[in-house]
Motif scaffolding. Structure first.
Motif, PDB file in Angstrom:
ATOM      1  N   PRO A  27       0.821  -1.216   0.000  1.00  0.00           N
ATOM      2  CA  PRO A  27       0.000   0.000   0.000  1.00  0.00           C
ATOM      3  C   PRO A  27       0.856   1.267   0.000  1.00  0.00           C
ATOM      4  CG  PRO A  27      -0.789  -1.561   1.642  1.00  0.00           C
ATOM      5  CD  PRO A  27       0.522  -2.093   1.149  1.00  0.00           C
ATOM      6  N   GLY A  28       0.291   2.308  -0.593  1.00  0.00           N
ATOM      7  CA  GLY A  28       0.925   3.618  -0.510  1.00  0.00           C
ATOM      8  C   GLY A  28       1.834   4.003  -1.648  1.00  0.00           C
ATOM      9  N   LEU A  29       1.957   3.152  -2.684  1.00  0.00           N
ATOM     10  CA  LEU A  29       2.860   3.502  -3.784  1.00  0.00           C
ATOM     11  C   LEU A  29       2.327   4.719  -4.540  1.00  0.00           C
ATOM     12  CD1 LEU A  29       5.452   2.773  -5.227  1.00  0.00           C
ATOM     13  CD2 LEU A  29       4.169   1.188  -6.675  1.00  0.00           C
ATOM     14  N   GLY A  30       1.028   4.750  -4.784  1.00  0.00           N
ATOM     15  CA  GLY A  30       0.387   5.931  -5.334  1.00  0.00           C
ATOM     16  C   GLY A  30       0.778   6.311  -6.743  1.00  0.00           C
ATOM     17  N   ALA A  38       8.788 -12.923 -19.566  1.00  0.00           N
ATOM     18  CA  ALA A  38       8.668 -11.966 -20.671  1.00  0.00           C
ATOM     19  C   ALA A  38       8.308 -10.573 -20.186  1.00  0.00           C
ATOM     20  CB  ALA A  38       7.620 -12.444 -21.676  1.00  0.00           C
ATOM     21  N   ALA A  39       7.587 -10.475 -19.065  1.00  0.00           N
ATOM     22  CA  ALA A  39       7.184  -9.175 -18.540  1.00  0.00           C
ATOM     23  C   ALA A  39       6.698  -9.315 -17.108  1.00  0.00           C
ATOM     24  CB  ALA A  39       6.074  -8.561 -19.394  1.00  0.00           C
ATOM     25  N   LEU A  40       6.767  -8.210 -16.388  1.00  0.00           N
ATOM     26  CA  LEU A  40       6.171  -8.087 -15.064  1.00  0.00           C
ATOM     27  C   LEU A  40       5.322  -6.826 -15.086  1.00  0.00           C
ATOM     28  CD1 LEU A  40       9.270  -8.883 -12.828  1.00  0.00           C
ATOM     29  CD2 LEU A  40       7.176 -10.242 -12.913  1.00  0.00           C
ATOM     30  N   PHE A  41       4.121  -6.907 -14.555  1.00  0.00           N
ATOM     31  CA  PHE A  41       3.287  -5.712 -14.562  1.00  0.00           C
ATOM     32  C   PHE A  41       2.299  -5.756 -13.411  1.00  0.00           C
ATOM     33  CE2 PHE A  41       0.828  -8.757 -17.016  1.00  0.00           C
ATOM     34  CZ  PHE A  41      -0.495  -8.478 -16.718  1.00  0.00           C
ATOM     35  N   THR A  42       1.589  -4.662 -13.232  1.00  0.00           N
ATOM     36  CA  THR A  42       0.553  -4.617 -12.205  1.00  0.00           C
ATOM     37  C   THR A  42      -0.748  -4.129 -12.808  1.00  0.00           C
ATOM     38  OG1 THR A  42       0.687  -2.300 -11.459  1.00  0.00           O
ATOM     39  CG2 THR A  42       2.337  -3.839 -10.595  1.00  0.00           C
ATOM     40  N   HIS A  43      -1.839  -4.447 -12.135  1.00  0.00           N
ATOM     41  CA  HIS A  43      -3.092  -3.788 -12.473  1.00  0.00           C
ATOM     42  C   HIS A  43      -3.115  -2.459 -11.717  1.00  0.00           C
ATOM     43  CE1 HIS A  43      -4.660  -4.806  -8.557  1.00  0.00           C
ATOM     44  NE2 HIS A  43      -4.976  -6.059  -8.837  1.00  0.00           N
ATOM     45  N   GLY A  44      -4.149  -1.675 -11.944  1.00  0.00           N
ATOM     46  CA  GLY A  44      -4.269  -0.399 -11.262  1.00  0.00           C
ATOM     47  C   GLY A  44      -4.681  -0.572  -9.807  1.00  0.00           C
ATOM     48  N   PRO A  45      -4.897   0.527  -9.107  1.00  0.00           N
ATOM     49  CA  PRO A  45      -5.226   0.482  -7.685  1.00  0.00           C
ATOM     50  C   PRO A  45      -6.434  -0.391  -7.378  1.00  0.00           C
ATOM     51  CG  PRO A  45      -4.754   2.730  -8.365  1.00  0.00           C
ATOM     52  CD  PRO A  45      -4.814   1.911  -9.613  1.00  0.00           C
ATOM     53  N   GLY A  46      -6.277  -1.290  -6.429  1.00  0.00           N
ATOM     54  CA  GLY A  46      -7.381  -2.135  -5.999  1.00  0.00           C
ATOM     55  C   GLY A  46      -8.331  -1.353  -5.110  1.00  0.00           C
ATOM     56  N   ASN A  62     -21.846  -0.379  -5.445  1.00  0.00           N
ATOM     57  CA  ASN A  62     -21.274   0.569  -4.496  1.00  0.00           C
ATOM     58  C   ASN A  62     -19.756   0.398  -4.458  1.00  0.00           C
ATOM     59  OD1 ASN A  62     -23.863   1.616  -2.937  1.00  0.00           O
ATOM     60  ND2 ASN A  62     -24.093  -0.600  -3.233  1.00  0.00           N
ATOM     61  N   VAL A  63     -19.057   1.466  -4.781  1.00  0.00           N
ATOM     62  CA  VAL A  63     -17.597   1.412  -4.846  1.00  0.00           C
ATOM     63  C   VAL A  63     -16.990   2.474  -3.931  1.00  0.00           C
ATOM     64  CG1 VAL A  63     -15.555   1.691  -6.304  1.00  0.00           C
ATOM     65  CG2 VAL A  63     -17.592   0.546  -7.211  1.00  0.00           C
ATOM     66  N   VAL A  64     -16.019   2.056  -3.133  1.00  0.00           N
ATOM     67  CA  VAL A  64     -15.219   2.998  -2.355  1.00  0.00           C
ATOM     68  C   VAL A  64     -13.859   3.080  -3.031  1.00  0.00           C
ATOM     69  CG1 VAL A  64     -14.086   3.459  -0.154  1.00  0.00           C
ATOM     70  CG2 VAL A  64     -16.407   2.511  -0.188  1.00  0.00           C
ATOM     71  N   ALA A  65     -13.547   4.264  -3.568  1.00  0.00           N
ATOM     72  CA  ALA A  65     -12.277   4.469  -4.256  1.00  0.00           C
ATOM     73  C   ALA A  65     -11.350   5.278  -3.352  1.00  0.00           C
ATOM     74  CB  ALA A  65     -12.504   5.200  -5.574  1.00  0.00           C
ATOM     75  N   LEU A  66     -10.410   4.589  -2.740  1.00  0.00           N
ATOM     76  CA  LEU A  66      -9.435   5.250  -1.872  1.00  0.00           C
ATOM     77  C   LEU A  66      -8.342   5.887  -2.722  1.00  0.00           C
ATOM     78  CD1 LEU A  66      -9.161   2.413   0.772  1.00  0.00           C
ATOM     79  CD2 LEU A  66     -10.110   4.684   1.191  1.00  0.00           C
ATOM     80  N   PRO A  67      -7.792   7.006  -2.304  1.00  0.00           N
ATOM     81  CA  PRO A  67      -6.722   7.646  -3.076  1.00  0.00           C
ATOM     82  C   PRO A  67      -5.506   6.729  -3.196  1.00  0.00           C
ATOM     83  CG  PRO A  67      -6.920   8.620  -0.880  1.00  0.00           C
ATOM     84  CD  PRO A  67      -8.115   7.741  -1.069  1.00  0.00           C
ATOM     85  N   GLY A  68      -5.137   6.384  -4.434  1.00  0.00           N
ATOM     86  CA  GLY A  68      -4.028   5.452  -4.635  1.00  0.00           C
ATOM     87  C   GLY A  68      -4.426   4.002  -4.471  1.00  0.00           C
ATOM     88  N   ALA A 114     -11.459  11.456  -0.356  1.00  0.00           N
ATOM     89  CA  ALA A 114     -10.397  12.460  -0.412  1.00  0.00           C
ATOM     90  C   ALA A 114      -9.183  11.982   0.376  1.00  0.00           C
ATOM     91  CB  ALA A 114     -10.908  13.781   0.165  1.00  0.00           C
ATOM     92  N   ALA A 115      -8.024  12.512   0.034  1.00  0.00           N
ATOM     93  CA  ALA A 115      -6.781  12.093   0.695  1.00  0.00           C
ATOM     94  C   ALA A 115      -6.824  12.341   2.197  1.00  0.00           C
ATOM     95  CB  ALA A 115      -5.601  12.822   0.070  1.00  0.00           C
ATOM     96  N   ASP A 116      -7.565  13.381   2.608  1.00  0.00           N
ATOM     97  CA  ASP A 116      -7.684  13.675   4.031  1.00  0.00           C
ATOM     98  C   ASP A 116      -9.012  13.189   4.610  1.00  0.00           C
ATOM     99  OD1 ASP A 116      -9.345  15.428   2.754  1.00  0.00           O
ATOM    100  OD2 ASP A 116      -8.669  17.224   3.826  1.00  0.00           O
ATOM    101  N   GLY A 117      -9.695  12.330   3.842  1.00  0.00           N
ATOM    102  CA  GLY A 117     -10.972  11.792   4.290  1.00  0.00           C
ATOM    103  C   GLY A 117     -10.823  10.760   5.391  1.00  0.00           C
ATOM    104  N   ALA A 118     -11.908  10.505   6.087  1.00  0.00           N
ATOM    105  CA  ALA A 118     -11.865   9.588   7.228  1.00  0.00           C
ATOM    106  C   ALA A 118     -11.420   8.182   6.828  1.00  0.00           C
ATOM    107  CB  ALA A 118     -13.248   9.540   7.896  1.00  0.00           C
ATOM    108  N   MET A 119     -11.973   7.669   5.721  1.00  0.00           N
ATOM    109  CA  MET A 119     -11.611   6.303   5.319  1.00  0.00           C
ATOM    110  C   MET A 119     -10.176   6.218   4.842  1.00  0.00           C
ATOM    111  SD  MET A 119     -14.778   4.097   3.749  1.00  0.00           S
ATOM    112  CE  MET A 119     -15.875   5.276   2.999  1.00  0.00           C
ATOM    113  N   ALA A 120      -9.662   7.291   4.217  1.00  0.00           N
ATOM    114  CA  ALA A 120      -8.263   7.307   3.774  1.00  0.00           C
ATOM    115  C   ALA A 120      -7.338   7.241   4.981  1.00  0.00           C
ATOM    116  CB  ALA A 120      -7.987   8.557   2.950  1.00  0.00           C
TER     117      ALA A 120
END
Length: 341
Positions: free
Chosen positions: A107-110, A140-148, A223-229, A294-300
């Motif tokens: 977590p936190g790579l952002g 052949a390659a290493l990769f990641t998906h986007g933020p979970g 219902n989706v909770v999208a945390l920053p990063g 938000a980055a300063d939100g309670a869930m973040a």
């Protein structure tokens, strides 16, 4: 008679050489995939790389994607055993074998999946190859998906609401996050998530935004909770059969690898980033309840506190691999965060 037989033999040899040359000119690399044809991995990554391979080998090597080959965790074995020539999979599906790959999942790579994928490849090449976690495969390659992110059937007001909820966990760092959240983890490959959500087998899933579109989660995870990063990134590899590679000429082996590695890793990360953007749009258009924290939100703040110390725990977890994990993690973050600047 002797001359006629000689000419017939010569003709037969000539025909055989011609057929042999023709076969060599059309060597087909069979690629096993476990995601739907519309997914960016199959619609963009494999076809683009296939064009690169075909151009690099002057048409001698082409790829063919094959579906329905089994659970994604079996892809490693299918390629190792030569059942297929190439595939890709999520490292978290094989716990115990792949530990170092979790370096990019912390977590936190952002950063974007493209930036993370570039860093993932470079750090693996510098620090991790001697650990042989991909032994039996040609990487052949290493990769990641986007933020979970958090995709739920019903809305939540805080991360503590997840306690006891049945959540599909894909493995890797997700597992540790699930434990800290107190969820009831349910294991299943990503393509099964829609059915499980539809039938009420699970309450939600941790997965990137792209799957709102590609796996049609917009219909069942409203219902989706999208945390920053996001909460984490997911580590994948694309790999080839050593036997298949040995069947190619040295020239073609070098050609295939010349369009792989960092170049292919960046392509995959970029394609999955684009898929996330499309998934976000699809969710909005479908009226999904999207809580962009938000980055300063309670869930973040709640998640940041919950994830504290996970990177140190990973460093301790991989001491048996004989690598400088702390230096690798520091360098990965530096590469990823400075990429494109």
């Amino acid at each position: 008679m002797i001359r006629r037989n000689f000419l017939k033999t010569a003709a037969a040899v000539g025909l055989g050489l011609t057929l042999s040359t023709s076969v060599m000119a059309e060597t087909v690399m069979r690629v096993a995939s476990w995601l739907p044809p519309t997914h960016p991995q199959n619609a963009v990554v494999w076809p683009t790389w296939g064009k690169w391979v075909e151009e690099a080998t002057e048409g001698r090597v082409k790829i063919k994607i094959e579906y329905g080959m089994g659970h994604p965790k079996t892809m490693f074995e299918l390629v190792e055993d030569g059942v297929v020539d190439a595939s890709f999979s999520y490292h978290g599906y094989v716990p115990g074998r792949f530990k170092l790959t979790q370096v990019v999942e912390q977590p936190g790579l952002g950063v974007s999946a493209e930036a993370a994928s570039i860093a993932h490849w470079r750090v693996n090449e510098k620090y991790f190859t001697k650990a042989n976690e991909h032994d039996g495969l040609v990487l052949a390659a290493l990769f990641t998906h986007g933020p979970g992110q958090i995709h739920m059937a019903k809305p939540i007001d805080s991360l503590s609401d997840l306690k006891g909820k049945k959540i599909r966990i894909g493995g890797g760092v997700q597992g540790e996050i699930g434990k800290r959240l107190g969820v009831t983890a349910v294991g299943a490959p990503a393509p099964k998530v829609y059915e499980m959500m539809q039938q009420g087998v699970i309450d939600g899933v941790f997965i990137p935004m792209g799957e709102q579109k590609t796996l049609r989660l917009k219909e069942v995870a409203r219902n989706v909770v999208a945390l920053p990063g996001g909460m984490y990134l997911g580590s994948f590899s694309m790999f080839l059969s050593p036997d298949f590679m040995d069947s190619l000429s040295e020239k073609d082996r070098k050609a295939v690898m010349s369009v792989s590695g960092e170049k292919l890793s960046a392509l995959a990360g970029r394609a999955w980033d684009a898929g996330d953007a499309e998934g976000y749009v699809a969710a909005k258009e479908a009226g999904v309840n999207l809580n962009e924290v938000a980055a300063d939100g309670a869930m973040a703040k709640e998640f940041k506190s919950l994830a504290k110390g996970m990177d140190d725990a990973w460093v301790s977890h991989v001491t048996d691999r004989g690598v400088d994990a702390k230096a690798a993690l520091t360098e990965l973050r530096s590469i990823a965060r400075s990429y494109g600047k």
